[in-house]
Design a protein around this motif. Sequence first.
Motif, PDB file in Angstrom:
ATOM      1  N   GLN A 155       0.805   5.509   1.032  1.00 50.83           N
ATOM      2  CA  GLN A 155       0.124   6.115   1.742  1.00 50.83           C
ATOM      3  C   GLN A 155       0.192   7.532   1.559  1.00 50.83           C
ATOM      4  N   ARG A 162      -0.487   0.544  12.315  1.00 51.51           N
ATOM      5  CA  ARG A 162      -1.486  -0.294  12.296  1.00 51.51           C
ATOM      6  C   ARG A 162      -1.672  -0.831  10.979  1.00 51.51           C
ATOM      7  N   SER A 163      -1.506   0.023  10.008  1.00 51.82           N
ATOM      8  CA  SER A 163      -1.999  -0.409   8.486  1.00 51.82           C
ATOM      9  C   SER A 163      -0.536  -0.812   7.762  1.00 51.82           C
ATOM     10  N   GLU A 171      -1.281   5.131  12.791  1.00 52.01           N
ATOM     11  CA  GLU A 171      -2.063   4.700  11.683  1.00 52.01           C
ATOM     12  C   GLU A 171      -0.866   4.001  10.580  1.00 52.01           C
ATOM     13  N   SER A 186      -4.974   8.932   4.652  1.00 58.26           N
ATOM     14  CA  SER A 186      -5.379   9.238   6.021  1.00 58.26           C
ATOM     15  C   SER A 186      -5.608  10.793   6.131  1.00 58.26           C
ATOM     16  N   VAL A 244      -3.948   4.441   0.027  1.00 53.73           N
ATOM     17  CA  VAL A 244      -4.616   4.708   1.180  1.00 53.73           C
ATOM     18  C   VAL A 244      -4.319   6.213   1.476  1.00 53.73           C
ATOM     19  N   PRO A 298       0.862  -1.200  -0.113  1.00 54.01           N
ATOM     20  CA  PRO A 298      -0.145  -0.072  -0.010  1.00 54.01           C
ATOM     21  C   PRO A 298       0.849   1.256  -0.029  1.00 54.01           C
ATOM     22  N   ARG A 331     -10.601   2.863   2.033  1.00 53.27           N
ATOM     23  CA  ARG A 331      -9.107   3.264   1.980  1.00 53.27           C
ATOM     24  C   ARG A 331      -8.973   4.813   2.299  1.00 53.27           C
ATOM     25  N   LYS A 371      -9.134   7.134   5.355  1.00 55.03           N
ATOM     26  CA  LYS A 371      -9.391   6.930   6.897  1.00 55.03           C
ATOM     27  C   LYS A 371      -9.345   8.175   7.669  1.00 55.03           C
TER      28      LYS A 371
END
Length: 473
Positions: A7, A110-111, A107, A39, A37, A5, A69, A71
């Motif tokens: 981000q 976590r991801s 985050e 955030s 993704v 992914p 995706r 967040k």
Amino acid sequence: MAEQPQQLVFIPFPSVGHLVSMVELAKLLVHRHTTLVVSIPVITSLSTAAAVTRYTDSLAAPDSDLNPRVKLLHLANDDDDPSAPAGSVLALIQSQKPRVTEAVSAELTRSGGRLAGFVHDMFCTSMLDVAEGFGVPSYIYFTSGAAFLGFILRAQELHDQEGVDLTESKELAELAIPTLKHHLPRKVIPSSFLNKEWASVVHTMARDFRKTKGILVNTVKELESYAVDSLSSGKNNTPKVYPLGPILNLKAEENSDGSILQWLDQQPEYSVVFLCFGSMGAFNAEQVKEIACALEGSGHRFLWSLRRPVQGAWASPTEYENVSEVLPEGFLDRIREVGRVTGWAPQAAVLAHRSVGGFVSHCGWNSTLESLWFGVPMATWPMYAEQQFNAFLLVEELRVATEVRMDYRTESGEIVSAEEIERGIRSLMEEDCSRKTRMKEFSDQAKGALMDGGSSSCSITEFFRDVMSAGDV
């Protein structure tokens, strides 16, 4: 093996208008790039928390179209003083840097995935060093138009390099701005550039813009081709510009009061003038009566979004319990067959309706883009922020609007007469069919820009490629 992914972190300004625009941009990006993704740390001030919460709650609802995706990272906030001046919102953003750093770090843990960069709202440049702390590049999301971006950069350049202080240089009747074909009259320079405290803030923002890898602008290249070409010339240390609009949330009002649209259904095509002045726009009782007299005198059908002003910085207008208390006696009875006065109105749905032939607007950029999207000619009545500049752009540069005023400012307390308002409405609804033709052309171009191969679509692809490769440096 699944691709890692990628981000991005979006930093929104703590107001609903800016947050909605950033969320819509995030939705567009993750839809087009399946490994991405986004955030979004949600900063709130006490004065805007209720509206922001209503919006974020709607994103969590079962019928929301928010991609998983995208967040939202909700930040606790106990530092804001509701009685503080509006400028303190920028101090609030500054104070939230440790919380944003913590939320983004958590985050990422976590991801997983690779953090490629930060995209900061135009008012959130104090967060640039947060991105630097993560070792990734920063970009700006500029929620106004390309011509106004050019004005901000030119004003800072005048101040820093040529010693021109717009707050004092009253002998300057007009300015040459690289992103405008015509000289800009002093009377439409936004108030923040004429106030020393705010001018200092804006100049700092412009300096920070120049430190970034690029600026994402919520505009359409075909709409502001002159301004985009000027910004893309590579002069004056301007970062790369990505015109990727229009970024709009046209679905937000689908569940609104249907009676307004039912009333519009009963009106002839292009016969209704719509008056709406944004989420912060409201007038005192004396001005309301002048508007009412103008509408009645014009003889045109109308839909008027009328709201009660509230005192206080960043305070949103409220609804009247009894709107007749501020209208001329007998007005509602006299206009019953041709007009409707309402409180909040579903603006996008109204502008999309076949019966609406003109829009009297405060010229906020989101409202301007919505009017352009639906091809509805405008009459300008700016109030605050950069709206006077937008009015000039619409009337003089793009020639898609007439004016009630171009230089009105809420803080002036001036009352615009019924005669002047009526003249603007008549010009909007009765004169110059070329404005509607140009609006239709821009509408088609705006919709085409977001399609595969369109200018904004290509700009989005270019940004994604650039930010991902920049993160490797």
